[in-house]
Design a protein around this motif. Sequence first.
Motif, PDB file in Angstrom:
ATOM      1  N   SER A  46       6.207  -7.984  24.179  1.00  0.00           N
ATOM      2  CA  SER A  46       6.172  -8.167  22.729  1.00  0.00           C
ATOM      3  C   SER A  46       5.353  -7.050  22.099  1.00  0.00           C
ATOM      4  O   SER A  46       4.348  -6.611  22.651  1.00  0.00           O
ATOM      5  CB  SER A  46       5.545  -9.518  22.387  1.00  0.00           C
ATOM      6  N   LEU A  47       5.792  -6.599  20.947  1.00  0.00           N
ATOM      7  CA  LEU A  47       5.089  -5.516  20.258  1.00  0.00           C
ATOM      8  C   LEU A  47       4.385  -5.990  18.993  1.00  0.00           C
ATOM      9  O   LEU A  47       3.898  -5.173  18.217  1.00  0.00           O
ATOM     10  CB  LEU A  47       6.075  -4.392  19.919  1.00  0.00           C
ATOM     11  N   HIS A  48       4.344  -7.306  18.776  1.00  0.00           N
ATOM     12  CA  HIS A  48       3.670  -7.820  17.581  1.00  0.00           C
ATOM     13  C   HIS A  48       3.146  -9.237  17.836  1.00  0.00           C
ATOM     14  O   HIS A  48       3.474  -9.859  18.843  1.00  0.00           O
ATOM     15  CB  HIS A  48       4.611  -7.827  16.374  1.00  0.00           C
ATOM     16  N   GLY A  49       2.329  -9.711  16.917  1.00  0.00           N
ATOM     17  CA  GLY A  49       1.803 -11.066  17.026  1.00  0.00           C
ATOM     18  C   GLY A  49       1.052 -11.444  15.760  1.00  0.00           C
ATOM     19  O   GLY A  49       1.036 -10.695  14.776  1.00  0.00           O
ATOM     20  N   ARG A  50       0.443 -12.595  15.812  1.00  0.00           N
ATOM     21  CA  ARG A  50      -0.307 -13.125  14.668  1.00  0.00           C
ATOM     22  C   ARG A  50      -1.567 -13.786  15.190  1.00  0.00           C
ATOM     23  O   ARG A  50      -1.521 -14.538  16.159  1.00  0.00           O
ATOM     24  CB  ARG A  50       0.564 -14.147  13.942  1.00  0.00           C
ATOM     25  N   VAL A  51      -2.683 -13.478  14.565  1.00  0.00           N
ATOM     26  CA  VAL A  51      -3.931 -14.166  14.890  1.00  0.00           C
ATOM     27  C   VAL A  51      -4.281 -15.047  13.696  1.00  0.00           C
ATOM     28  O   VAL A  51      -4.245 -14.600  12.558  1.00  0.00           O
ATOM     29  CB  VAL A  51      -5.073 -13.189  15.255  1.00  0.00           C
ATOM     30  N   VAL A  52      -4.543 -16.327  13.973  1.00  0.00           N
ATOM     31  CA  VAL A  52      -4.866 -17.304  12.935  1.00  0.00           C
ATOM     32  C   VAL A  52      -6.336 -17.667  13.093  1.00  0.00           C
ATOM     33  O   VAL A  52      -6.771 -18.075  14.174  1.00  0.00           O
ATOM     34  CB  VAL A  52      -3.993 -18.573  13.066  1.00  0.00           C
ATOM     35  N   PHE A  53      -7.089 -17.509  12.021  1.00  0.00           N
ATOM     36  CA  PHE A  53      -8.514 -17.822  12.042  1.00  0.00           C
ATOM     37  C   PHE A  53      -8.756 -19.213  11.473  1.00  0.00           C
ATOM     38  O   PHE A  53      -7.932 -19.748  10.731  1.00  0.00           O
ATOM     39  CB  PHE A  53      -9.293 -16.776  11.243  1.00  0.00           C
ATOM     40  N   LYS A  54      -9.910 -19.775  11.790  1.00  0.00           N
ATOM     41  CA  LYS A  54     -10.225 -21.128  11.331  1.00  0.00           C
ATOM     42  C   LYS A  54     -10.535 -21.175   9.839  1.00  0.00           C
ATOM     43  O   LYS A  54     -10.345 -22.207   9.216  1.00  0.00           O
ATOM     44  CB  LYS A  54     -11.391 -21.693  12.135  1.00  0.00           C
ATOM     45  N   ASP A  55     -11.007 -20.075   9.275  1.00  0.00           N
ATOM     46  CA  ASP A  55     -11.345 -20.028   7.849  1.00  0.00           C
ATOM     47  C   ASP A  55     -10.601 -18.884   7.170  1.00  0.00           C
ATOM     48  O   ASP A  55     -10.353 -17.847   7.776  1.00  0.00           O
ATOM     49  CB  ASP A  55     -12.844 -19.836   7.643  1.00  0.00           C
ATOM     50  N   THR A  56     -10.301 -19.071   5.891  1.00  0.00           N
ATOM     51  CA  THR A  56      -9.537 -18.065   5.152  1.00  0.00           C
ATOM     52  C   THR A  56     -10.344 -16.812   4.834  1.00  0.00           C
ATOM     53  O   THR A  56      -9.757 -15.781   4.534  1.00  0.00           O
ATOM     54  CB  THR A  56      -9.007 -18.665   3.839  1.00  0.00           C
ATOM     55  N   HIS A  57     -11.669 -16.854   4.902  1.00  0.00           N
ATOM     56  CA  HIS A  57     -12.460 -15.666   4.579  1.00  0.00           C
ATOM     57  C   HIS A  57     -12.574 -14.688   5.749  1.00  0.00           C
ATOM     58  O   HIS A  57     -12.955 -13.540   5.564  1.00  0.00           O
ATOM     59  CB  HIS A  57     -13.864 -16.078   4.098  1.00  0.00           C
ATOM     60  N   ILE A  58     -12.223 -15.109   6.948  1.00  0.00           N
ATOM     61  CA  ILE A  58     -12.401 -14.248   8.124  1.00  0.00           C
ATOM     62  C   ILE A  58     -11.483 -13.028   8.098  1.00  0.00           C
ATOM     63  O   ILE A  58     -11.934 -11.915   8.396  1.00  0.00           O
ATOM     64  CB  ILE A  58     -12.264 -15.058   9.427  1.00  0.00           C
ATOM     65  N   PRO A  59     -10.183 -13.148   7.732  1.00  0.00           N
ATOM     66  CA  PRO A  59      -9.378 -11.922   7.640  1.00  0.00           C
ATOM     67  C   PRO A  59      -9.967 -10.906   6.660  1.00  0.00           C
ATOM     68  O   PRO A  59      -9.907  -9.697   6.917  1.00  0.00           O
ATOM     69  CB  PRO A  59      -8.017 -12.429   7.165  1.00  0.00           C
ATOM     70  N   ASP A  60     -10.560 -11.369   5.559  1.00  0.00           N
ATOM     71  CA  ASP A  60     -11.215 -10.449   4.623  1.00  0.00           C
ATOM     72  C   ASP A  60     -12.396  -9.753   5.278  1.00  0.00           C
ATOM     73  O   ASP A  60     -12.624  -8.568   5.062  1.00  0.00           O
ATOM     74  CB  ASP A  60     -11.679 -11.187   3.364  1.00  0.00           C
ATOM     75  N   LEU A  61     -13.132 -10.474   6.095  1.00  0.00           N
ATOM     76  CA  LEU A  61     -14.262  -9.895   6.827  1.00  0.00           C
ATOM     77  C   LEU A  61     -13.775  -8.818   7.796  1.00  0.00           C
ATOM     78  O   LEU A  61     -14.355  -7.735   7.888  1.00  0.00           O
ATOM     79  CB  LEU A  61     -14.999 -11.006   7.590  1.00  0.00           C
ATOM     80  N   VAL A  62     -12.692  -9.105   8.497  1.00  0.00           N
ATOM     81  CA  VAL A  62     -12.137  -8.165   9.477  1.00  0.00           C
ATOM     82  C   VAL A  62     -11.543  -6.936   8.789  1.00  0.00           C
ATOM     83  O   VAL A  62     -11.776  -5.803   9.215  1.00  0.00           O
ATOM     84  CB  VAL A  62     -11.066  -8.865  10.351  1.00  0.00           C
ATOM     85  N   MET A  63     -10.784  -7.153   7.722  1.00  0.00           N
ATOM     86  CA  MET A  63     -10.059  -6.062   7.072  1.00  0.00           C
ATOM     87  C   MET A  63     -10.905  -5.283   6.063  1.00  0.00           C
ATOM     88  O   MET A  63     -10.641  -4.110   5.825  1.00  0.00           O
ATOM     89  CB  MET A  63      -8.816  -6.603   6.363  1.00  0.00           C
ATOM     90  N   GLY A  64     -11.875  -5.945   5.451  1.00  0.00           N
ATOM     91  CA  GLY A  64     -12.614  -5.283   4.382  1.00  0.00           C
ATOM     92  C   GLY A  64     -11.657  -4.942   3.259  1.00  0.00           C
ATOM     93  O   GLY A  64     -10.810  -5.750   2.896  1.00  0.00           O
ATOM     94  N   ASN A  65     -11.756  -3.736   2.727  1.00  0.00           N
ATOM     95  CA  ASN A  65     -10.840  -3.325   1.653  1.00  0.00           C
ATOM     96  C   ASN A  65      -9.704  -2.448   2.183  1.00  0.00           C
ATOM     97  O   ASN A  65      -9.018  -1.803   1.414  1.00  0.00           O
ATOM     98  CB  ASN A  65     -11.609  -2.610   0.540  1.00  0.00           C
ATOM     99  N   ARG A  66      -9.539  -2.430   3.499  1.00  0.00           N
ATOM    100  CA  ARG A  66      -8.508  -1.592   4.120  1.00  0.00           C
ATOM    101  C   ARG A  66      -7.184  -2.337   4.223  1.00  0.00           C
ATOM    102  O   ARG A  66      -7.143  -3.543   4.383  1.00  0.00           O
ATOM    103  CB  ARG A  66      -8.969  -1.152   5.506  1.00  0.00           C
ATOM    104  N   GLU A  67      -6.100  -1.577   4.158  1.00  0.00           N
ATOM    105  CA  GLU A  67      -4.763  -2.153   4.273  1.00  0.00           C
ATOM    106  C   GLU A  67      -4.378  -2.349   5.731  1.00  0.00           C
ATOM    107  O   GLU A  67      -3.695  -3.300   6.088  1.00  0.00           O
ATOM    108  CB  GLU A  67      -3.761  -1.225   3.587  1.00  0.00           C
ATOM    109  N   LYS A  68      -4.826  -1.431   6.597  1.00  0.00           N
ATOM    110  CA  LYS A  68      -4.494  -1.464   8.016  1.00  0.00           C
ATOM    111  C   LYS A  68      -5.722  -1.055   8.814  1.00  0.00           C
ATOM    112  O   LYS A  68      -6.450  -0.145   8.400  1.00  0.00           O
ATOM    113  CB  LYS A  68      -3.350  -0.487   8.277  1.00  0.00           C
TER     114      LYS A  68
END
Length: 151
Positions: free
Chosen positions: A88-110
């Motif tokens: 597989s060349l793709h996937g999805r990570v689901v976090f327990k809280d909605t603020h965690i992706p913002d923490l990981v990504m910051g203001n970056r698109e990728k």
Amino acid sequence: MKSGRGAMLNSKAPPYKPVSIRVSEATLSERAKPFKPVYSDQQSLFMTFSNGFPLTESQVFDFFNRSYAPGLVERVIVPRPKGGRGPSLHGRVVFKDTHIPDLVMGNREKVCFSVDGRPMYCRRFVSKKSKAADTASTSLPDGGSHSDGDE
């Protein structure tokens, strides 16, 4: 008889005996749909892997728990390719809280991470339903597209 914090126990009460109840195996209606948890787009990131450098669900799970904090990841989904050929060349990570992706990504698109020496690119997850809703809300009833200018 006294218990902690000055509470009185009833000396005339029968002794406590825990009750063990056996529940027989329940059967669902044959018309019932299988349970599938629903995760919001806001608590997920979409991941892509380089061809020839796939990652497993456990590698991704361990990476986020090591890099950020244990217990942040709810689930990692790396679907098998259609036809079952190749990694597989793709996937999805689901976090327990909605603020965690913002923490990981910051203001970056990728964002690119190195997981066990393999590249993993992450971006915010947008489901097909969300994309369809966005397209429907911006399209016009007549199916055309009109400029905002005076023409």
